[in-house]
Design a protein around this motif. Structure first.
Motif, PDB file in Angstrom:
ATOM      1  N   THR A  81       0.866  -1.181   0.000  1.00 47.31           N
ATOM      2  CA  THR A  81       0.000   0.000   0.000  1.00 47.31           C
ATOM      3  C   THR A  81       0.900   1.227   0.000  1.00 47.31           C
ATOM      4  O   THR A  81       1.900   1.256   0.715  1.00 47.31           O
ATOM      5  CB  THR A  81      -0.888   0.014   1.255  1.00 47.31           C
ATOM      6  N   PRO A  82       0.612   2.264  -0.793  1.00 48.93           N
ATOM      7  CA  PRO A  82       1.497   3.435  -0.813  1.00 48.93           C
ATOM      8  C   PRO A  82       1.456   4.216   0.489  1.00 48.93           C
ATOM      9  O   PRO A  82       0.503   4.111   1.276  1.00 48.93           O
ATOM     10  CB  PRO A  82       0.938   4.272  -1.970  1.00 48.93           C
ATOM     11  N   ALA A  83       2.489   4.991   0.720  1.00 45.40           N
ATOM     12  CA  ALA A  83       2.546   5.859   1.892  1.00 45.40           C
ATOM     13  C   ALA A  83       1.360   6.817   1.888  1.00 45.40           C
ATOM     14  O   ALA A  83       0.976   7.328   0.832  1.00 45.40           O
ATOM     15  CB  ALA A  83       3.849   6.652   1.896  1.00 45.40           C
ATOM     16  N   PRO A  84       0.769   7.089   3.048  1.00 42.88           N
ATOM     17  CA  PRO A  84      -0.380   8.008   3.101  1.00 42.88           C
ATOM     18  C   PRO A  84      -0.092   9.380   2.501  1.00 42.88           C
ATOM     19  O   PRO A  84      -0.983   9.979   1.888  1.00 42.88           O
ATOM     20  CB  PRO A  84      -0.665   8.107   4.610  1.00 42.88           C
ATOM     21  N   ILE A  85       1.136   9.883   2.642  1.00 45.07           N
ATOM     22  CA  ILE A  85       1.447  11.210   2.112  1.00 45.07           C
ATOM     23  C   ILE A  85       1.332  11.230   0.585  1.00 45.07           C
ATOM     24  O   ILE A  85       1.073  12.281  -0.013  1.00 45.07           O
ATOM     25  CB  ILE A  85       2.868  11.654   2.565  1.00 45.07           C
ATOM     26  N   ARG A  86       1.457  10.077  -0.064  1.00 40.51           N
ATOM     27  CA  ARG A  86       1.356  10.022  -1.526  1.00 40.51           C
ATOM     28  C   ARG A  86      -0.094  10.120  -2.006  1.00 40.51           C
ATOM     29  O   ARG A  86      -0.354  10.631  -3.095  1.00 40.51           O
ATOM     30  CB  ARG A  86       1.966   8.708  -2.050  1.00 40.51           C
ATOM     31  N   VAL A  87      -1.030   9.624  -1.221  1.00 38.09           N
ATOM     32  CA  VAL A  87      -2.432   9.663  -1.633  1.00 38.09           C
ATOM     33  C   VAL A  87      -3.181  10.838  -1.004  1.00 38.09           C
ATOM     34  O   VAL A  87      -4.330  11.113  -1.364  1.00 38.09           O
ATOM     35  CB  VAL A  87      -3.157   8.344  -1.284  1.00 38.09           C
ATOM     36  N   LEU A  88      -2.529  11.535  -0.069  1.00 37.97           N
ATOM     37  CA  LEU A  88      -3.176  12.650   0.631  1.00 37.97           C
ATOM     38  C   LEU A  88      -3.711  13.725  -0.299  1.00 37.97           C
ATOM     39  O   LEU A  88      -4.871  14.155  -0.148  1.00 37.97           O
ATOM     40  CB  LEU A  88      -2.192  13.251   1.645  1.00 37.97           C
ATOM     41  N   PRO A  89      -2.927  14.235  -1.279  1.00 38.75           N
ATOM     42  CA  PRO A  89      -3.432  15.355  -2.089  1.00 38.75           C
ATOM     43  C   PRO A  89      -4.745  15.059  -2.802  1.00 38.75           C
ATOM     44  O   PRO A  89      -5.652  15.899  -2.824  1.00 38.75           O
ATOM     45  CB  PRO A  89      -2.288  15.606  -3.085  1.00 38.75           C
ATOM     46  N   GLY A  90      -4.874  13.870  -3.393  1.00 34.81           N
ATOM     47  CA  GLY A  90      -6.103  13.536  -4.100  1.00 34.81           C
ATOM     48  C   GLY A  90      -7.296  13.442  -3.173  1.00 34.81           C
ATOM     49  O   GLY A  90      -8.413  13.860  -3.513  1.00 34.81           O
ATOM     50  N   ILE A  91      -7.077  12.909  -1.977  1.00 38.03           N
ATOM     51  CA  ILE A  91      -8.166  12.787  -1.004  1.00 38.03           C
ATOM     52  C   ILE A  91      -8.585  14.152  -0.489  1.00 38.03           C
ATOM     53  O   ILE A  91      -9.781  14.448  -0.351  1.00 38.03           O
ATOM     54  CB  ILE A  91      -7.731  11.846   0.143  1.00 38.03           C
ATOM     55  N   VAL A  92      -7.613  15.017  -0.215  1.00 39.85           N
ATOM     56  CA  VAL A  92      -7.927  16.370   0.243  1.00 39.85           C
ATOM     57  C   VAL A  92      -8.721  17.118  -0.816  1.00 39.85           C
ATOM     58  O   VAL A  92      -9.708  17.814  -0.515  1.00 39.85           O
ATOM     59  CB  VAL A  92      -6.635  17.136   0.604  1.00 39.85           C
ATOM     60  N   ASN A 136       5.639  12.074 -10.449  1.00 40.66           N
ATOM     61  CA  ASN A 136       5.226  10.720 -10.056  1.00 40.66           C
ATOM     62  C   ASN A 136       5.288  10.481  -8.555  1.00 40.66           C
ATOM     63  O   ASN A 136       5.284   9.328  -8.109  1.00 40.66           O
ATOM     64  CB  ASN A 136       6.073   9.658 -10.781  1.00 40.66           C
ATOM     65  N   PHE A 137       5.339  11.570  -7.775  1.00 41.54           N
ATOM     66  CA  PHE A 137       5.341  11.381  -6.316  1.00 41.54           C
ATOM     67  C   PHE A 137       3.998  10.862  -5.831  1.00 41.54           C
ATOM     68  O   PHE A 137       3.933   9.925  -5.028  1.00 41.54           O
ATOM     69  CB  PHE A 137       5.670  12.694  -5.601  1.00 41.54           C
ATOM     70  N   THR A 138       2.921  11.500  -6.261  1.00 38.17           N
ATOM     71  CA  THR A 138       1.599  11.091  -5.786  1.00 38.17           C
ATOM     72  C   THR A 138       1.136   9.824  -6.478  1.00 38.17           C
ATOM     73  O   THR A 138       1.602   9.488  -7.570  1.00 38.17           O
ATOM     74  CB  THR A 138       0.562  12.203  -6.017  1.00 38.17           C
ATOM     75  N   ARG A 139       0.237   9.136  -5.808  1.00 39.63           N
ATOM     76  CA  ARG A 139      -0.363   7.933  -6.371  1.00 39.63           C
ATOM     77  C   ARG A 139      -1.834   8.217  -6.646  1.00 39.63           C
ATOM     78  O   ARG A 139      -2.481   8.928  -5.868  1.00 39.63           O
ATOM     79  CB  ARG A 139      -0.233   6.752  -5.415  1.00 39.63           C
ATOM     80  N   GLN A 140      -2.345   7.684  -7.725  1.00 41.15           N
ATOM     81  CA  GLN A 140      -3.740   7.935  -8.086  1.00 41.15           C
ATOM     82  C   GLN A 140      -4.653   7.233  -7.115  1.00 41.15           C
ATOM     83  O   GLN A 140      -4.691   5.996  -7.044  1.00 41.15           O
ATOM     84  CB  GLN A 140      -4.027   7.442  -9.512  1.00 41.15           C
TER      85      GLN A 140
END
Length: 392
Positions: free
Chosen positions: A288-299, A385-389
Motif C-alpha cells: 500500500t502506498p505511503a499516506p502522504i502520496r495519496v493525501l493530495p487527491g483525497i484532500v 510521479n510522487f503522488t499515487r492515483q
C-alpha cells in the motif's frame, strides 16, 4: 530530566532499542510481509523538498489549530496504538504527556488502560474502536466511552490480518503470569531497565484489554480480543453509518484507514466529520502506498467536507509541515511517542512532542509562514510521479 533529553526521534528509537527486550522492541518496529509499505511511509517524506526564504521571515509563529472540536497547541495528536507494555504507566503516561504538550490523545480499544483512567489524565481524549462483536456490544462500548468523557470516536477499518513478516514475527505471550515471566527472564535480563521499571511500580506487563468488555465481564487478553475481531464479519458502510448515529450526530466521528478517494467519499456519506489517511503504520496490506502520496487527491475530493488527518512515517517536525502543506489538518503519531515512552517514560513522550514542535517552527520560519494555516502545496518541491492515483 537532566541527562535523559534526546534531540531527535531517531535517538529516542535508539534508546528504546537499548531499553526494551528484543520481542517488545520487535513488536514496535514490525511491518507486515516484506515491509515495503513500512519503508515507503518514511522514504516518501524524503522525496519532498523545501525551497526556503532567507529574509522577511516571521518572528512569531502560530502552531495552534483545532481537531475534532478540540483546540490543540500544535497540529500533532496521539494516534491510538494497542497494549503499550513498554512502560508501567502505558497510555496514562502518554495521555499526561499529550496534555502537558497541549494536544489530544487517541486511545485504542486494545489499550492496556481503561478509557476512564485515560480521560481523567487528559480530557482531550478520542476513543478508537475496531469492529469487534455484534451491534449491541459495539453500541455499549461506544456509550461507555461517551459516559467516560471521550470527545470523539475513531473507527478503524483498515485491517486485513496480513502477517508472515519476512524477518519473522515477534514472540508475544497470550498473557503475563509468573510462569510466562520465568520463561522470559533470560530475554529480560539483557534489558534490565525495562524489568526494573515494572518491579518498582509493583506491576507486571498487562496484556489484558479493559476497554473491550461491557459491564460485568472480565477483560479479555489481547489475543482473546484479537480473536473476537478476526471472527467478527467486517462492517459495511451501512454499519458505519449506524454506529455514527449511535455515537451521536453532534459529536466528532472519524474513520481511520482511508487511502482511496471512493472510500473517503463513502466515509463522508456515512456521517464522518474527520477521516484519517492511514495504512496502519505499514502493518496492514503490504505494498500500500505511503499516506502522504495519496493525501493530495483525497484532500481535493473531500477536504471541504471533513477534517483530514494523516498518520504514517512522521519522524520530525518537517514531516508535519509537508503533510500540512499537502492539505492535512493535523498529523497523528504512533511509533514516535512509543519510542519516547520506552526511552524515558512520560518525560520521553513530552520530549518527542517538543522535538516536533521545534521542527514545525523551523519549517514555518524557513518558508516565511507565520501560521500552520498558511501552508500550501507551493511551499514544496514535489517530484514527478510522487503522488499515487487514489481511485475516484
Amino acid at each position: 530530566m537532566a541527562g535523559q533529553w534526546f534531540e531527535s526521534v531517531a535517538e529516542a528509537q535508539r534508546r528504546a532499542k537499548k531499553s526494551l527486550p528484543k520481542s517488545v522492541y520487535g513488536a514496535l518496529v514490525a511491518g507486515s510481509e516484506a515491509g515495503a509499505t513500512l519503508e515507503d511511509n518514511i522514504n516518501a517524506f524524503r522525496e519532498l523538498q523545501f525551497l526556503p526564504h532567507v529574509c522577511d521571515l516571521p518572528f512569531e509563529k502560530d502552531l495552534t489549530t483545532t481537531v475534532m472540536g478540540q483546540e490543540i497547541s500544535m497540529p500533532v495528536i496521539v494516534s491510538p496504538t494497542g497494549v503499550q507494555a513498554v512502560n508501567p504507566e502505558g497510555e496514562v503516561a502518554v495521555a499526561r504527556a499529550a496534555k502537558n504538550a497541549g494536544t489530544a490523545m487517541g486511545l485504542s480499544s486494545f489499550a492496556s488502560r481503561s478509557v476512564e483512567d485515560v480521560v481523567e489524565a487528559n480530557d482531550k481524549t478520542f476513543f478508537q474502536m475496531y469492529w469487534v462483536g455484534d451491534r449491541e456490544t459495539l453500541a455499549a462500548r461506544a456509550e461507555r466511552a461517551k459516559k467516560a468523557g471521550a470527545k470523539g470516536l475513531i473507527v478503524t477499518l483498515d485491517w486485513s490480518f496480513s502477517h508472515g513478516r519476512d524477518w519473522g514475527s515477534p514472540s508475544i505471550p497470550e498473557k503475563m503470569d509468573w510462569k510466562t515471566i520465568l520463561k522470559y527472564i533470560p530475554e529480560g535480563a539483557t534489558r534490565p531497565k525495562w524489568g526494573l521499571a515494572f518491579l518498582r511500580s509493583g506491576k507486571i506487563p498487562d496484556l489484558t484489554v479493559p476497554n473491550i468488555p461491557t459491564q460485568g465481564e472480565q477483560p479479555p487478553t489481547f489475543f482473546g480480543a484479537y480473536g473476537q475481531w478476526m471472527f467478527t464479519p467486517p462492517p459495511t458502510w451501512a454499519d458505519v453509518a449506524w454506529l455514527r448515529e449511535q455515537w451521536g450526530s453532534d459529536l466528532p466521528f472519524s474513520v481511520k484507514g482511508i487511502t482511496r478517494i471512493d472510500d473517503a467519499k463513502r466515509a463522508v456519506d456515512a456521517g464522518a466529520t474527520a477521516i484519517q489517511v492511514s495504512n496502519h503504520g505499514g502493518n496492514n496490506l503490504d505494498s500500500t502506498p505511503a499516506p502522504i502520496r495519496v493525501l493530495p487527491g483525497i484532500v481535493e475530493a473531500v477536504g471541504r467536507d471533513v477534517e483530514v488527518i494523516l498518520d504514517g512515517g512522521i519522524r520530525r517536525g518537517s514531516d508535519v509541515v509537508k503533510a500540512l502543506a499537502l492539505g492535512a489538518k493535523a498529523v497523528a503519531i504512533g511509533r514516535a511517542y512509543l519510542w519516547g515512552l520506552a526511552a524515558a517514560g512520560q518525560p520521553g513522550v513530552e520530549n518527542v512532542f517538543e522535538i516536533l514542535r521545534g521542527g514545525i517552527g523551523s519549517g514555518l520560519m524557513g518558508l516565511g509562514k507565520s501560521s500552520v494555516h498558511e501552508l500550501v502545496p507551493e511551499d514544496l518541491i514535489i517530484p514527478p510521479n510522487f503522488t499515487r492515483q487514489a481511485v475516484n
